[in-house]
Write an enzyme that holds these catalytic residues in place. Sequence first.
Site, PDB file in Angstrom:
ATOM      1  N   GLU A  41      20.106  39.336   9.041  1.00 31.23           N
ATOM      2  CA  GLU A  41      20.618  40.014  10.232  1.00 31.23           C
ATOM      3  C   GLU A  41      21.849  39.299  10.783  1.00 31.23           C
ATOM      4  O   GLU A  41      21.897  38.072  10.871  1.00 31.23           O
ATOM      5  CB  GLU A  41      19.519  40.016  11.299  1.00 31.23           C
ATOM      6  N   LYS A 112      19.124  49.167  14.674  1.00 28.11           N
ATOM      7  CA  LYS A 112      17.911  48.480  15.111  1.00 28.11           C
ATOM      8  C   LYS A 112      17.312  49.147  16.349  1.00 28.11           C
ATOM      9  O   LYS A 112      18.002  49.372  17.353  1.00 28.11           O
ATOM     10  CB  LYS A 112      18.250  47.017  15.409  1.00 28.11           C
ATOM     11  N   CYS A 147      14.481  42.266  12.165  1.00 29.74           N
ATOM     12  CA  CYS A 147      14.040  41.145  12.999  1.00 29.74           C
ATOM     13  C   CYS A 147      12.927  41.502  13.984  1.00 29.74           C
ATOM     14  O   CYS A 147      11.770  41.624  13.594  1.00 29.74           O
ATOM     15  CB  CYS A 147      15.244  40.532  13.715  1.00 29.74           C
TER      16      CYS A 147
END
Length: 265
Positions: A41, A112, A147
């Site tokens: 990321e 995300k 994440c």
Amino acid sequence: MRASLLQIAVDEGESVESRRVRVAALVREQAGTADLVVLPELWTTGAFAYESFATEAEPLEGPTYEAMAAAARDARVWLHAGSIPERDPDGPLYNTSLVFSPDGEPAAAYRKIHRFGFDQGEAVLMSAGTDLVTVPLPGTVLGLATCYDLRFPELFRGLVDAGAETLVLCAGWPERRRAHWTLLAQARAVENQAFVLACATAGTHAGVAQAGHSIVVDPWGEVLAQAGPGEQVLTVEFDPARVPAVREEFPALKDRVLGLTAPRR
């Protein structure tokens, strides 16, 4: 299938452009070694370098997109190019993952959904994505996550419902919560009877030490490979056919009860 997770060290002493060139070279080095390459990321800026998000944000088809498309094409690999701070033409910033085919063509982009920060940092600087994203590869279907998404099992259930068999996660996970990283990666593999390929950064982002320890977990929860704390290329061979075999052998997903609600009080 062979996968290489490139656990990139992100440190303040290296410019974004220098790191972009270096990472593209590392991707090219996987030619003939891997079918799928995964990056972490926000490896261009660092996941905790919040002050750099706006200045280093780029359009979806910006310099990182161009560099990674060329690297995927040269290496003839499927490339999950980690994520970038994307600036939408209408103004918002997103934490966006990019996937390229072995022809260097764009295969997917995932914004995300769960932003970290508890009303600080990424949570206020970035907009949230809304769409689950899967990518069909020869022999398997990738489900994309980033994440903090790892802490939200319902996202992964949605990916499985959309056909995902291999869950690919890019991350900039802090060292102080490394135990959670390994535990959650195994949990997501077991509960979804899927492979988990989780690639993290090394180094230090804005004073936050990174966990590293990228990990590959099979559908039974067994750790096939795990990196150490520093920059490393973690290469593993896995059999995508293991997913339908495990799901048939132990058909827990068929016993899901959907639509449960809390009792009225």
